[in-house]
Write a protein that holds these residues in place. Structure first.
Motif, mmCIF file in Angstrom:
data_model
loop_
_atom_site.group_PDB
_atom_site.id
_atom_site.type_symbol
_atom_site.label_atom_id
_atom_site.label_comp_id
_atom_site.label_asym_id
_atom_site.label_seq_id
_atom_site.Cartn_x
_atom_site.Cartn_y
_atom_site.Cartn_z
ATOM 1 N N VAL A 125 -12.501 8.895 -1.088
ATOM 2 C CA VAL A 125 -13.337 7.740 -0.778
ATOM 3 C C VAL A 125 -12.538 6.449 -0.970
ATOM 4 O O VAL A 125 -12.035 6.167 -2.057
ATOM 5 N N LYS A 126 -12.433 5.686 0.092
ATOM 6 C CA LYS A 126 -11.704 4.420 0.056
ATOM 7 C C LYS A 126 -12.592 3.290 -0.444
ATOM 8 O O LYS A 126 -12.122 2.362 -1.121
ATOM 9 N N GLU A 127 -13.874 3.367 -0.110
ATOM 10 C CA GLU A 127 -14.809 2.294 -0.460
ATOM 11 C C GLU A 127 -16.213 2.886 -0.590
ATOM 12 O O GLU A 127 -16.593 3.784 0.156
ATOM 13 N N ALA A 128 -16.959 2.386 -1.585
ATOM 14 C CA ALA A 128 -18.349 2.822 -1.767
ATOM 15 C C ALA A 128 -19.247 1.602 -1.893
ATOM 16 O O ALA A 128 -18.899 0.632 -2.575
ATOM 17 N N SER A 129 -20.383 1.653 -1.219
ATOM 18 C CA SER A 129 -21.392 0.601 -1.322
ATOM 19 C C SER A 129 -22.659 1.197 -1.905
ATOM 20 O O SER A 129 -23.092 2.278 -1.491
ATOM 21 N N ASN A 181 -5.849 8.134 4.823
ATOM 22 C CA ASN A 181 -4.597 8.623 4.251
ATOM 23 C C ASN A 181 -4.757 8.758 2.736
ATOM 24 O O ASN A 181 -4.199 7.965 1.963
ATOM 25 N N PRO A 182 -5.522 9.746 2.282
ATOM 26 C CA PRO A 182 -5.779 9.864 0.845
ATOM 27 C C PRO A 182 -4.519 10.225 0.066
ATOM 28 O O PRO A 182 -3.612 10.870 0.605
ATOM 29 N N PRO A 183 -4.452 9.783 -1.199
ATOM 30 C CA PRO A 183 -3.291 10.127 -2.022
ATOM 31 C C PRO A 183 -3.248 11.625 -2.309
ATOM 32 O O PRO A 183 -4.266 12.312 -2.248
ATOM 33 N N VAL A 184 -2.074 12.114 -2.630
ATOM 34 C CA VAL A 184 -1.898 13.522 -2.965
ATOM 35 C C VAL A 184 -2.049 13.688 -4.465
ATOM 36 O O VAL A 184 -1.430 12.976 -5.258
ATOM 37 N N SER A 185 -2.919 14.608 -4.879
ATOM 38 C CA SER A 185 -3.160 14.828 -6.292
ATOM 39 C C SER A 185 -1.998 15.567 -6.927
ATOM 40 O O SER A 185 -1.491 16.544 -6.391
ATOM 41 N N LYS A 186 -1.565 15.079 -8.085
ATOM 42 C CA LYS A 186 -0.494 15.713 -8.854
ATOM 43 C C LYS A 186 -1.012 16.002 -10.255
ATOM 44 O O LYS A 186 -0.747 15.270 -11.205
ATOM 45 N N GLY A 187 -1.810 17.062 -10.362
ATOM 46 C CA GLY A 187 -2.425 17.378 -11.640
ATOM 47 C C GLY A 187 -3.672 16.534 -11.850
ATOM 48 O O GLY A 187 -3.918 15.544 -11.154
ATOM 49 N N GLY A 188 -4.483 16.887 -12.836
ATOM 50 C CA GLY A 188 -5.709 16.145 -13.113
ATOM 51 C C GLY A 188 -6.742 16.411 -12.040
ATOM 52 O O GLY A 188 -6.671 17.404 -11.309
ATOM 53 N N LYS A 239 -11.848 1.521 -3.778
ATOM 54 C CA LYS A 239 -11.194 2.579 -4.548
ATOM 55 C C LYS A 239 -12.011 2.971 -5.787
ATOM 56 O O LYS A 239 -11.549 2.863 -6.928
ATOM 57 N N PRO A 240 -13.237 3.415 -5.594
ATOM 58 C CA PRO A 240 -14.045 3.843 -6.746
ATOM 59 C C PRO A 240 -13.442 5.095 -7.377
ATOM 60 O O PRO A 240 -12.680 5.826 -6.728
ATOM 61 N N GLN A 241 -13.777 5.337 -8.618
ATOM 62 C CA GLN A 241 -13.268 6.534 -9.268
ATOM 63 C C GLN A 241 -13.783 7.785 -8.574
ATOM 64 O O GLN A 241 -14.789 7.755 -7.868
ATOM 65 N N TYR A 242 -13.088 8.878 -8.795
ATOM 66 C CA TYR A 242 -13.374 10.139 -8.114
ATOM 67 C C TYR A 242 -14.795 10.620 -8.397
ATOM 68 O O TYR A 242 -15.283 10.552 -9.530
ATOM 69 N N CYS A 243 -15.446 11.123 -7.356
ATOM 70 C CA CYS A 243 -16.747 11.764 -7.478
ATOM 71 C C CYS A 243 -16.671 13.102 -6.756
ATOM 72 O O CYS A 243 -16.306 13.154 -5.572
ATOM 73 N N HIS A 244 -17.011 14.179 -7.459
ATOM 74 C CA HIS A 244 -16.960 15.507 -6.858
ATOM 75 C C HIS A 244 -17.927 15.573 -5.675
ATOM 76 O O HIS A 244 -19.031 15.028 -5.749
ATOM 77 N N PRO A 245 -17.537 16.223 -4.579
ATOM 78 C CA PRO A 245 -18.428 16.296 -3.410
ATOM 79 C C PRO A 245 -19.802 16.886 -3.711
ATOM 80 O O PRO A 245 -20.781 16.573 -3.021
ATOM 81 N N PHE A 246 -19.908 17.737 -4.731
ATOM 82 C CA PHE A 246 -21.202 18.294 -5.097
ATOM 83 C C PHE A 246 -22.128 17.213 -5.657
ATOM 84 O O PHE A 246 -23.344 17.289 -5.524
ATOM 85 N N ASN A 247 -21.534 16.203 -6.279
ATOM 86 C CA ASN A 247 -22.288 15.108 -6.877
ATOM 87 C C ASN A 247 -22.368 13.952 -5.883
ATOM 88 O O ASN A 247 -21.928 14.060 -4.736
ATOM 89 N N ALA A 299 -25.725 5.658 -1.716
ATOM 90 C CA ALA A 299 -24.392 5.072 -1.606
ATOM 91 C C ALA A 299 -23.779 5.450 -0.263
ATOM 92 O O ALA A 299 -23.857 6.615 0.158
ATOM 93 N N ASP A 300 -23.221 4.462 0.405
ATOM 94 C CA ASP A 300 -22.455 4.694 1.623
ATOM 95 C C ASP A 300 -20.981 4.821 1.250
ATOM 96 O O ASP A 300 -20.460 4.026 0.451
#
Length: 450
Positions: free
Chosen positions: A112-116, A99-106, A140-148, A92-93
Motif C-alpha cells: 500500500v502506497k497510500e491510505a485514506s 513498485n513495492p519494496p522487496v522484503s528482507k526478513g521481518g 506509506k502507512p505501516q504494513y497491514c495484513h491482507p486478512f485485516n 479505508a481506501d
C-alpha cells in the motif's frame, strides 16, 4: 459481594437518548433503540429487541426481509454503530504501490502506497449515504495484513459525536450533524505489525483506547470533548521472548462494577489487566499466556470471562477483591480437555446462564457459564471473525463466507435458520429496534420487514 455490569446504567441512557435525539436532529429510529459501539449498548453482544428477524434472502432480484442495501467503498471490517436515524461505519481506501519494496526478513513488504481513512454515515430509514468524510490521507502507512484492514476498529457513537478510531493511524471526533472534524490525534505510536483491531470505548467523559503493538503496549484515556490525554498506562509485561509478533493484541476495553468499584478490564498478550478508569492505576493482572487476543471481556453475575488469544484457553475469574497478581484460587474454572474449540477472534457471549462461542474454524459451542461443563458443540460452515450477538432468545453467528446461523440460546443445539448474503462477514452484526444491520466486505444491509 454482588458484582454487576456498569453497562446497565449506560443501557438505560442509551435507549433514552435514542428516543429523544439524534446526531442530525431527526426522529428516533424504530423502537428508540441503539447500538453505539462494539458489541452494542451493554458491550456484551445483547440487544433489547425480542423480535429481530431470523430469516432473510438475497438471490438476484429476490429479496426477503431486506429493507435496503448500500455499497460502502474501500475496505473496512469495523462494525456498524447505530443511534436514532443514523448508522456509521469506517472504511479505508488503499492506493497500491506499483513498485513495492522487496522484503528482507521481518513482515512482508507493504503493497500500500497510500491510505485514506473515512467515516461514512448512512440514513437508517432509506440507506442513503448522508456523510462520507475523509478524515486523513497517509503516505506509506505501516504494513497491514491482507486478512485485516486499516479500518477494523469499530467506532463509538453518542448524541452529536462519532469517535472514529484507526489504531496508530489516527483517532477523530466528528460532529454527526455537520460532518465536521472537531479534533483528531495521530500521535500515538504503535507497530500493529498486522494492522489495527482494538475498538474505541467511551464511559462518561473519557474515551479509552488500547495500543498493543509489536514495539510498545499501553492504554490511554482521552477527554472525549477535546482529545486531550488524561492518562496513559504502559503495560510493562514480561514476555517469554523478544519476538514482537508475540506481543501484539487487538482487544477492546470493558468497564465493570465489581464490589462497588469500577474497573476497566483490558486484555493483552500474555496478561489481562484491570485499571482504575479515572487514573489509569493498575489494579490487578491475570497472566494467562498467548498473543493475538481480540476477545472483549464479558461478565455474568460474579464471573468474568476471558480467553488467552492464540493458545485458545478460556477462563472464568472471580474478580471481586482482586489486587496485584491474580492467584490461581480466583479462577472458578478454565477450559480443559472437555471444552474444545475455544474462540480466538470472535468474542464470547453469555445468555440464559450459558456461555456461547464460535471458534475461528467454525465450531460453535455452549457451556454452562457457572461450571464450564460442556452442553453442546456443533460444526457450522465456514470460518469466523465476527462476534456473535443475542436477541429474542437466539444467538446469531455470522461467517466469512456470508452465512448467518441463528441458533436457540439453550442447552441443546437448535438451529432456527440459516441465511446467506454475498461477500461474507468480517464485521460483527448490530441490532437496533427490530432490525439487524449486517456489514459484508462490500455493503451494509438493513434486515427487517419493509
Amino acid at each position: 459481594m454482588h458484582t454487576r455490569f456498569s453497562f446497565a446504567r449506560f443501557a438505560v441512557w442509551s435507549a433514552l437518548v435514542a428516543a429523544l435525539a439524534t446526531g442530525s436532529g431527526g426522529a428516533a429510529g424504530p423502537g428508540g433503540d441503539s447500538w453505539p459501539g462494539f458489541r452494542g449498548p451493554t458491550a456484551n453482544g445483547h440487544a433489547a429487541c425480542t423480535s429481530a428477524p431470523t430469516q432473510w434472502t438475497e438471490k438476484g432480484d429476490k429479496r426477503e426481509n431486506i429493507r435496503w442495501k448500500t455499497a460502502v467503498h474501500g475496505k473496512g471490517w469495523s462494525s456498524p454503530v447505530v443511534l436514532g436515524d443514523q448508522i456509521w461505519v469506517t472504511t479505508a481506501d488503499e492506493v497500491l504501490d506499483p513498485n513495492p519494496p522487496v522484503s528482507k526478513g521481518g513482515p512482508p513488504a507493504n503493497l500500500v502506497k497510500e491510505a485514506s481513512y473515512f467515516a461514512v454515515c448512512v440514513d437508517r430509514k432509506s440507506g442513503t449515504i448522508v456523510h462520507d468524510i475523509r478524515l486523513r490521507t497517509e503516505s506509506k502507512p505501516q504494513y497491514c495484513h491482507p486478512f485485516n484492514s486499516y479500518a477494523s476498529p469499530t467506532p463509538y457513537l453518542e448524541p452529536g459525536r462519532l469517535y472514529a478510531h484507526f489504531g496508530s493511524h489516527g483517532t477523530f471526533c466528528v460532529d454527526t450533524a455537520t460532518g465536521k472534524v472537531l479534533w483528531g490525534r495521530t500521535d500515538f505510536p504503535c507497530d500493529h505489525f498486522r494492522g489495527p483491531g482494538s475498538s474505541a470505548a467511551v464511559y462518561g467523559d473519557l474515551l479509552y483506547l488500547i495500543f498493543d503493538g509489536a514495539d510498545r503496549q499501553y492504554v490511554v484515556a482521552l477527554d472525549k470533548r477535546t482529545g486531550e490525554t488524561k492518562w496513559k498506562a504502559d503495560r510493562k509485561i514480561k514476555y517469554p521472548n523478544d519476538n514482537g509478533d508475540n506481543k501484539k493484541a487487538y482487544a477492546t476495553p470493558a468497564l465493570f462494577t465489581v464490589g462497588g468499584k469500577e474497573v476497566l478490564v483490558c486484555p493483552s498478550a500474555e496478561c489481562t489487566m484491570a485499571y482504575d478508569p479515572k487514573t489509569g492505576a493498575e489494579l490487578w493482572r491475570f497472566t494467562h499466556g498467548g498473543m493475538n487476543g481480540s476477545a472483549r471481556a464479558v461478565m455474568d453475575g460474579d464471573l468474568l470471562y476471558l480467553n488467552s488469544g492464540h493458545t485458545a484457553k478460556l477462563f472464568a475469574l472471580r474478580p471481586d477483591g482482586l489486587s496485584g497478581a491474580v492467584p490461581k484460587s480466583a479462577v472458578a474454572w478454565e477450559s480443559g480437555k472437555d471444552v474444545k474449540h475455544v474462540a480466538v477472534r470472535p468474542s464470547l457471549l453469555v445468555a440464559n446462564g450459558l456461555l456461547f462461542m464460535v471458534s475461528d474454524s467454525g465450531v460453535a459451542s455452549c457451556v454452562d457459564a457457572k461450571t464450564g461443563k460442556p452442553q453442546w458443540s456443533e460444526r457450522l460452515d465456514g470460518e469466523y471473525s465476527a462476534s456473535p450477538v443475542f436477541a429474542g432468545g437466539n444467538v446469531y453467528f455470522c461467517n466469512q463466507s456470508g452465512k448467518t446461523f441463528v441458533v436457540k440460546a439453550e442447552r441443546e443445539y437448535q438451529l432456527v435458520s440459516e441465511n446467506r448474503l454475498p461477500d461474507g462477514f468480517m464485521a460483527s452484526p448490530a441490532i437496533a429496534g427490530a432490525e439487524l444491520y449486517l456489514r459484508t466486505r462490500t455493503s451494509l444491509y438493513a434486515i427487517g420487514k419493509k
